[in-house]
Write an enzyme that holds these catalytic residues in place. Structure first.
Site, PDB file in Angstrom:
ATOM      1  N   LYS A 182      38.230  42.145  42.743  1.00  0.00           N
ATOM      2  CA  LYS A 182      37.743  42.994  43.825  1.00  0.00           C
ATOM      3  C   LYS A 182      37.035  44.214  43.221  1.00  0.00           C
ATOM      4  O   LYS A 182      37.334  44.593  42.084  1.00  0.00           O
ATOM      5  CB  LYS A 182      38.882  43.385  44.768  1.00  0.00           C
ATOM      6  N   ARG A 196      45.774  40.960  30.549  1.00  0.00           N
ATOM      7  CA  ARG A 196      47.146  41.414  30.782  1.00  0.00           C
ATOM      8  C   ARG A 196      47.861  40.633  31.871  1.00  0.00           C
ATOM      9  O   ARG A 196      49.062  40.358  31.753  1.00  0.00           O
ATOM     10  CB  ARG A 196      47.163  42.898  31.160  1.00  0.00           C
ATOM     11  N   HIS A 198      28.933  41.475  39.912  1.00  0.00           N
ATOM     12  CA  HIS A 198      29.482  40.359  40.677  1.00  0.00           C
ATOM     13  C   HIS A 198      28.415  39.600  41.452  1.00  0.00           C
ATOM     14  O   HIS A 198      28.440  38.371  41.488  1.00  0.00           O
ATOM     15  CB  HIS A 198      30.553  40.865  41.648  1.00  0.00           C
ATOM     16  N   SER A 251      32.482  35.754  26.738  1.00  0.00           N
ATOM     17  CA  SER A 251      32.149  37.162  26.574  1.00  0.00           C
ATOM     18  C   SER A 251      30.739  37.237  26.014  1.00  0.00           C
ATOM     19  O   SER A 251      30.255  36.298  25.375  1.00  0.00           O
ATOM     20  CB  SER A 251      33.135  37.840  25.609  1.00  0.00           C
TER      21      SER A 251
END
Length: 328
Positions: free
Chosen positions: A102, A23, A84, A42
């Site tokens: 984040k 987006r 992460h 992916s």
């Protein structure tokens, strides 16, 4: 290992096809003249192909297959927070610069590990707090420096969003989920921006939802000079994204603090004795600004500056202290 960057356009890959990537981030990235989106990855090859077709790049099945490509200089990583530490670490060890959604990691120790690795690899490691790159906050700092509100006494901030879809990873334990890591980190980062990195947590509360993750929270912080910060956040709220700075002579309020659209004209409110003034500012594109800053850092020939690394560590430590205070 990627080829050493020698100038020109920064070649970027996206490790994951999260909603925020599709987006907001990738549309802005493909518009940059200083960067080129080479590929998206992916675990589902069909999803990678569909997203790649949308943005005119290559779709790759498997994150490591993208990381291993020698024609990529930098990686954007919008995976769930629990992933992460592994995937940012793999990217850094492969010689890539990294822009991570984040939070950079789910705790302070993981953050410190990644900062040390980025230093060792001489790579840029950035955490994607896009609001920091919106010009409205510079206007606020200028107003404060000009004495518009006098010495600061209280900072307050709230960031709340309506309930998410029940299958969102944010409600799933074990994925680095919960409101603190998703929306609470914004008021915490804003408090550090305007007060001090050395904030003391005087109290905190986290409300746990049906799935076992926190869905709302509050914190009371105190700066070394005695200025307090009153912060609230959550997943089960009418949308609110605001901070206020209350001084001896007035108060500045920023009503669309963290996620203003690029065409939005910010309005800052200044309340002084018997006078209310609203300042209409020019629109700004914080997503594009964030990406431009990352590209500039990655193409400057070195890794993070010490002050930048310190900001990553200070934010992670404050989040951990808020969580510990709430548990107590």
């Amino acid at each position: 290992m990627s080829e050493r960057y020698t100038g020109g356009i920064l070649r970027v890959g996206a490790v994951g096809c999260a909603d925020i990537a599709i987006r907001r981030v990738l549309p802005a990235l493909v518009e940059l003249e200083s960067a080129q989106l080479i590929a998206v990855a992916s675990r589902d090859p069909a999803k990678a192909a569909a997203v790649a077709a949308k943005f005119g790049c290559v779709g790759i099945g498997g994150y490591q297959n993208l990381i291993d490509r020698p024609d990529i200089d930098a990686l954007y990583i919008p995976l769930p927070p629990s992933m992460h530490h592994e995937w940012v670490g793999r990217a850094l060890r492969a010689g890539k610069h990294v822009l991570s959604e984040k939070p950079l990691a789910v705790n302070y120790q993981q953050t410190a590990d990644l900062v040390r690795l980025a230093r060792a690899q001489d790579r840029v490691l950035a955490e994607n707090y896009m609001f920091l790159h919106h010009s409205q906050h510079n206007t606020v700092r200028t107003m404060m420096a000009d004495g518009a509100i006098g010495p600061l006494q209280v900072f307050s901030s709230s960031f709340g969003i309506p309930p998410l879809h029940s299958d969102s990873f944010r409600y799933q334990p074990g994925l680095g989920s919960g409101a603190l890591l998703d929306v609470g980190v914004y008021p915490l980062r804003a408090a550090q921006l305007f007060l001090s990195a050395d904030l003391e947590v005087r109290g905190a509360s986290l409300r746990i939802g049906a799935t076992g993750v926190d869905v709302a929270g509050s914190a009371l912080l105190r700066s070394p000079t005695g200025v307090t910060a009153q912060l609230d956040w959550g997943f089960e709220h009418k949308y609110r994204s605001v901070y206020s700075l209350w001084g001896t002579r007035g108060r500045i309020t920023v009503p669309r603090a963290f996620s203003p659209p690029e065409h939005h004209r910010p309005v800052l409110r200044l309340d002084q004795q018997d006078v209310v003034t609203e300042f209409s500012l020019a629109p700004d594109h914080q997503v594009r600004n964030t990406l431009s800053a990352f590209v500039a850092a990655a193409t400057s020939g070195g890794g993070n500056q010490p002050a930048f690394d310190q900001a990553l560590l200070e934010q992670a430590l404050l989040v951990e202290q808020v969580r510990a205070a709430a548990e107590r």
